[in-house]
Write an enzyme that holds these catalytic residues in place. Structure first.
Site, PDB file in Angstrom:
ATOM      1  N   HIS B   7       0.818  -1.209   0.000  1.00 46.12           N
ATOM      2  CA  HIS B   7       0.000   0.000   0.000  1.00 46.12           C
ATOM      3  C   HIS B   7       0.852   1.259   0.000  1.00 46.12           C
ATOM      4  O   HIS B   7       2.059   1.227   0.230  1.00 46.12           O
ATOM      5  CB  HIS B   7      -0.986   0.024   1.178  1.00 46.12           C
ATOM      6  CG  HIS B   7      -0.382   0.073   2.546  1.00 46.12           C
ATOM      7  ND1 HIS B   7      -0.145  -1.057   3.301  1.00 46.12           N
ATOM      8  CD2 HIS B   7       0.013   1.126   3.313  1.00 46.12           C
ATOM      9  CE1 HIS B   7       0.362  -0.690   4.479  1.00 46.12           C
ATOM     10  NE2 HIS B   7       0.480   0.632   4.507  1.00 46.12           N
ATOM     11  N   GLU B  43      -8.563   4.914   9.619  1.00 49.91           N
ATOM     12  CA  GLU B  43      -8.052   4.663   8.275  1.00 49.91           C
ATOM     13  C   GLU B  43      -9.086   4.011   7.378  1.00 49.91           C
ATOM     14  O   GLU B  43      -9.999   3.334   7.840  1.00 49.91           O
ATOM     15  CB  GLU B  43      -6.793   3.798   8.337  1.00 49.91           C
ATOM     16  CG  GLU B  43      -7.014   2.446   8.962  1.00 49.91           C
ATOM     17  CD  GLU B  43      -5.721   1.636   9.072  1.00 49.91           C
ATOM     18  OE1 GLU B  43      -4.757   2.113   9.708  1.00 49.91           O
ATOM     19  OE2 GLU B  43      -5.680   0.531   8.517  1.00 49.91           O
ATOM     20  N   GLN B  60      -3.999   3.532   1.482  1.00 55.40           N
ATOM     21  CA  GLN B  60      -4.394   3.569   2.892  1.00 55.40           C
ATOM     22  C   GLN B  60      -4.495   5.047   3.280  1.00 55.40           C
ATOM     23  O   GLN B  60      -3.481   5.735   3.351  1.00 55.40           O
ATOM     24  CB  GLN B  60      -3.342   2.869   3.751  1.00 55.40           C
ATOM     25  CG  GLN B  60      -3.652   2.848   5.239  1.00 55.40           C
ATOM     26  CD  GLN B  60      -2.478   2.290   6.037  1.00 55.40           C
ATOM     27  OE1 GLN B  60      -1.372   2.808   5.962  1.00 55.40           O
ATOM     28  NE2 GLN B  60      -2.716   1.229   6.783  1.00 55.40           N
ATOM     29  N   HIS B  84       3.851   7.207   3.972  1.00 59.09           N
ATOM     30  CA  HIS B  84       4.745   6.051   3.939  1.00 59.09           C
ATOM     31  C   HIS B  84       4.388   5.145   2.781  1.00 59.09           C
ATOM     32  O   HIS B  84       3.334   5.299   2.151  1.00 59.09           O
ATOM     33  CB  HIS B  84       4.698   5.273   5.263  1.00 59.09           C
ATOM     34  CG  HIS B  84       3.411   4.554   5.518  1.00 59.09           C
ATOM     35  ND1 HIS B  84       2.331   5.139   6.159  1.00 59.09           N
ATOM     36  CD2 HIS B  84       2.990   3.296   5.213  1.00 59.09           C
ATOM     37  CE1 HIS B  84       1.340   4.272   6.246  1.00 59.09           C
ATOM     38  NE2 HIS B  84       1.706   3.141   5.667  1.00 59.09           N
ATOM     39  N   GLU B 134       7.281   0.592   5.364  1.00 58.24           N
ATOM     40  CA  GLU B 134       6.600  -0.408   6.197  1.00 58.24           C
ATOM     41  C   GLU B 134       6.733  -1.773   5.554  1.00 58.24           C
ATOM     42  O   GLU B 134       6.753  -1.889   4.327  1.00 58.24           O
ATOM     43  CB  GLU B 134       5.114  -0.009   6.311  1.00 58.24           C
ATOM     44  CG  GLU B 134       4.258  -0.942   7.134  1.00 58.24           C
ATOM     45  CD  GLU B 134       2.796  -0.485   7.208  1.00 58.24           C
ATOM     46  OE1 GLU B 134       2.506   0.698   6.899  1.00 58.24           O
ATOM     47  OE2 GLU B 134       1.934  -1.326   7.541  1.00 58.24           O
TER      48      GLU B 134
END
Lengths: 146, 146
Positions: B7, B43, B60, B84, B134
């Site tokens: 994502h 989220e 996201q 991110h 991530e």
């Protein structure tokens, strides 16, 4: 219709060093490199996965090749990091027009040439919640299969 | 091994407004919403495409739910935008350890719970060319198929 995350564009000061970071840390390999004189960048495409629309998702690592390029200016302001995100479509012309008709500013009157012969345009980040957003139509769907 | 772009995490001040932007502009629909109290965010997950490793790629969208959350602090400093990026792996524990062994700082000692019951960790952006990165292992591969 936008059918995939085509790539994440990451701006860096040193392309060779950044390519080596992604190879050594994650095992990602360079599929393709090129200089895009119009965009003022040298770039490396790292293919991460194939996608359900017959395309693929890449990391696009970008190093400016001249100080007046938009990426050079962006780096001077922001430092290294994610510069833009790109969605893939079979019809960048039609999607760009449809999005323009919704009031989102499209930065080019007509799509220009992007990575690997693709046709691309950008949407104004101020109209997209701070996200510089690119639309991409690949030159040839089979070109993503190599 | 990292096998997909899982994502792109986008920080926003108003989740409902941002969800509506992505729906109205691109036709992207919300697959899932949740509050992650530990991360301090509300989220929405928008599935964009499926991926060749059996997973999927998402946007996201993240809105902070408390002022001391990392996303709230990031928004105060940077404004809205890409917060991110996340790569998917079948083995977040093993990959995090292998990456730590290469000298990249991993932010959690053990993976924590992320979206849709996934297990996640983060790499320090200063060790990753300015990119907060991530790593994600999905709770159940079939959960990405809905």
């Amino acid at each position: 219709m936008l059918t995939r995350i085509d790539h994440i564009g990451i701006a860096c000061f040193d392309l060779d060093k950044t390519v080596e970071f992604y190879r050594a840390t994650y095992g990602f390999e360079v599929l393709h490199t090129e200089v895009n004189e119009e965009q003022g960048v040298r770039e490396a495409m790292l293919k991460i996965n194939e996608t359900s629309d017959g395309g693929a998702s890449y990391l696009q690592l970008l190093e400016p090749v001249r100080e007046d390029s938009t990426v050079a200016k962006w780096l001077a302001k922001n430092g290294e990091g994610v510069h833009h995100i790109a969605f893939g479509t079979a019809d960048v012309d039609g999607d760009a027009q449809a999005i323009r008709d919704k009031g989102v500013r499209v930065l080019y009157d007509q799509p220009r040439i992007g990575s690997m012969g693709s046709r691309i345009t950008f949407l104004h980040p101020k109209d997209c919640g701070g996200v510089l957003t690119e639309l991409v139509t690949s030159a040839d769907p089979s070109s993503t299969e190599h």
